[in-house]
Design an enzyme around this catalytic site. Structure first.
Site, short mmCIF file in Angstrom:
data_model
loop_
_atom_site.label_atom_id
_atom_site.label_comp_id
_atom_site.label_asym_id
_atom_site.label_seq_id
_atom_site.Cartn_x
_atom_site.Cartn_y
_atom_site.Cartn_z
N ASN A 38 0.86 -1.19 0.00
CA ASN A 38 0.00 0.00 0.00
C ASN A 38 0.89 1.23 0.00
O ASN A 38 1.83 1.32 0.81
CB ASN A 38 -0.92 0.03 1.22
CG ASN A 38 -1.77 1.29 1.28
OD1 ASN A 38 -1.32 2.35 1.72
ND2 ASN A 38 -3.01 1.18 0.84
N VAL A 44 -5.06 -0.46 -2.82
CA VAL A 44 -5.54 0.85 -2.38
C VAL A 44 -6.66 0.61 -1.39
O VAL A 44 -7.52 -0.24 -1.60
CB VAL A 44 -6.06 1.69 -3.57
CG1 VAL A 44 -6.48 3.09 -3.09
CG2 VAL A 44 -4.99 1.80 -4.65
N GLU A 45 -6.66 1.37 -0.29
CA GLU A 45 -7.63 1.14 0.77
C GLU A 45 -9.08 1.29 0.31
O GLU A 45 -9.99 0.73 0.92
CB GLU A 45 -7.37 2.06 1.97
CG GLU A 45 -7.35 3.53 1.69
CD GLU A 45 -5.94 4.07 1.43
OE1 GLU A 45 -5.66 5.21 1.82
OE2 GLU A 45 -5.12 3.33 0.84
N GLN A 46 -9.29 2.04 -0.76
CA GLN A 46 -10.65 2.18 -1.28
C GLN A 46 -11.18 0.90 -1.92
O GLN A 46 -12.35 0.83 -2.27
CB GLN A 46 -10.74 3.34 -2.26
CG GLN A 46 -10.82 4.72 -1.62
CD GLN A 46 -9.48 5.27 -1.18
OE1 GLN A 46 -8.45 4.58 -1.23
NE2 GLN A 46 -9.46 6.50 -0.72
N GLY A 47 -10.32 -0.12 -2.09
CA GLY A 47 -10.82 -1.41 -2.53
C GLY A 47 -10.13 -2.06 -3.70
O GLY A 47 -10.48 -3.18 -4.08
#
Length: 524
Positions: free
Chosen positions: A293, A319-322
């Site tokens: 990440n 990415v933390e958004q998916g």
């Protein structure tokens, strides 16, 4: 369910409501037309008033949009948000104690929506222990007006956890791409899924309403069931905005939307500068096969370095958004990705992150202290918050924090293998950080591998704090490093000189080492 104008949708929001706004920073997935109509109604009618605003990610562009649409005295009384950097006016209201202001980890806020939808009591997690999220420190409060606690410490199975109770949602404002006549919502033209389904379910199961913005309307039957992201049974009102953009910066992009793939993604090499030096040294801590990440800002230079060195295919970006796989977008399109192999909802991504799914994270630092704590979330009146930083930095097996050694200053790089430093500047390595966004104590207790990389010095976290392990070639240890720190670090007995190739114009012939077999075994 009804189709209506944005102004008509704004009339549906009652005074005193808790309003959840779904989306991400830079205008990604932002229901812009609805938010503008809500603000216009307040400025014209003085309603809705006394709102509580709930947002998981940062929203807006810093120009009065996004969450800043609610930043008017009397309109909003409380905000619980994961990231505040894009909301400058709301930050000012928080600094002036005009609202109750809270900041909680993005993953916690995402998961809270699922818990609310299922009528469960809240989220139990160790994410945030010993940081400012911990109720024994600040409990996520950003100002003195935030008197009410939003979390507590509990003991379960002999271990301490942070329990965050659900926040009942009265109104959820979400965004998709297409709605049919029954209100079924798809997201084929969006760059991420965010929390759109759990937000709608949380509001509906609380007796609230769901307002959706879309770009297109089609007859019933033209949408396949498998492509529906939010069933129409959850939707109360739909606003069609044909001018809807992918983000503030980008109108449409089939590659960022995931509808098409690029044969070859070209990332221009970075010009030689201090950011490239730092990105190169951070990239050297990656291993072949790592799940990675990259944080917002300076860390995204690592992707450019790997591309230049021919190593992009050796790691898997997330990415933390998916998104999993592909190449993360930078700048204000952060949160999107080109050529992603999969795109899942953010709550599921944070399940994976919190459970140790990331091998290496590269994140920014603004302050580092003698205990190895990091601050990225609070600087006097400015409180940008944490977003997914706490989830990512605490959940990853290895974390590389990057930043310049001092704030501001001019550097000289002639490409020959050395660096010219500014004579002085505001220290970033301080005795005590203003706010704890990352806990060095936690990292030591869990055996996490932690590095702090700058252009002139590299530290590794040891049991007693940061240990200096490398300095740039040609610099003076005392004058250029130790005298510009707020604490005296331990110095490794085998203190090394940073690789001169980091400071040269030509590629550095980076080769990523194989993953540690013990780490791979521990993850299995």
């Amino acid at each position: 369910m009804k189709f209506c104008s944005a102004a008509e949708a704004a009339e549906l929001i009652p005074d005193g409501a808790t309003v959840m706004v779904d989306g991400s920073g830079g205008g990604v997935n932002e229901p812009t037309a609805i938010l503008a109509a809500i603000e216009a109604r307040f400025l014209d009618q003085g309603a809705p008033r006394n709102l509580s605003v709930y947002h998981v990610s940062g929203m807006g562009s810093g120009n009065g949009d996004g969450i800043d649409r609610f930043a008017h005295p009397g309109m909003t009384t409380r905000v619980i948000g994961g990231h505040w950097a894009w909301s400058r006016r709301m930050q000012e209201m928080a600094a002036d104690n005009l609202i109750q202001a809270y900041c909680l980890p993005q993953g916690t806020l995402s998961h809270l929506l699922r818990e609310a939808a299922g009528h469960r009591p809240g989220v139990i997690s160790r994410v945030g222990i010993n940081t400012f999220v911990d109720p024994r420190i600040s409990g996520g409060r950003l100002n003195a007006a935030a008197l009410d606690p939003v979390n507590e410490i509990i003991t379960l199975a002999g271990q301490e956890w942070i329990f965050t109770p659900v926040v009942p949602i009265d109104v959820a404002i979400i965004r998709g791409t297409t709605a049919d006549e029954h209100g079924n919502i798809t997201m084929e033209g969006e760059g991420l899924l965010a929390e759109i389904l759990s937000a709608a379910q949380a509001a509906k199961n609380n007796g609230g309403i769901v307002i959706a913005q879309v770009r297109d309307q089609v007859p019933f039957g033209q949408i396949t069931p498998q492509s529906v992201q939010v069933p129409g049974v959850l939707i109360d009102a739909v606003v069609v905005d044909p001018t809807q953009r992918l983000s503030h910066a980008t109108g449409e992009d089939p590659y960022l939307e995931g509808r098409e793939r690029l044969e070859n993604i070209t990332i221009d090499p970075m010009a030689l500068g201090v950011r490239k030096v730092i990105a190169r040294r951070a990239a050297a801590e990656l291993h072949s096969g790592d799940v990675v990440n990259l944080g917002f800002g300076m860390p995204d230079g690592v992707a450019a370095v790997l591309a230049e060195e021919g190593q992009s295919e050796d790691v898997v970006f997330t990415v933390e958004q998916g998104h999993v796989g592909g190449v993360p977008a930078g700048g204000t399109d952060f949160g999107l990705a080109r050529n992603a192999e999969s795109s899942i909802n953010a709550g599921a991504q944070f399940d994976w992150y919190d459970g140790g799914g990331i091998d290496t994270a590269v994140l920014s630092f603004a302050e580092v202290d003698a205990a190895g704590n990091v601050n990225v979330s609070r600087f006097g009146r400015r409180a940008p918050g944490i977003g997914g930083f706490v989830n990512i930095s605490q959940g990853t097996h290895r974390v590389v924090f990057v930043g310049t050694f001092i704030a501001k200053g001019d550097y000289e790089l002639d490409g020959t293998g050395t660096i010219g430093l500014p004579p002085t500047g505001k220290p970033k390595f301080v005795n005590k950080v203003e706010q704890i966004s990352f806990s060095g104590i936690n990292a030591v207790e869990t055996g996490q591998e932690v590095y702090f990389v700058s252009e002139r010095a590299v530290f590794k976290l040891g049991p007693e704090g940061p240990v200096l392990i490398e300095i740039a070639p040609g610099i003076d240890l005392e004058k250029d490093v130790l005298s510009q720190m707020g604490f005296t670090p331990a110095i490794a007995p085998d203190l090394r000189v940073m690789d001169p190739a980091l400071f040269r114009t030509e590629p550095m012939n980076l080769a990523l080492p194989a993953q540690d077999p013990q780490l791979v075994k521990a993850q299995a």
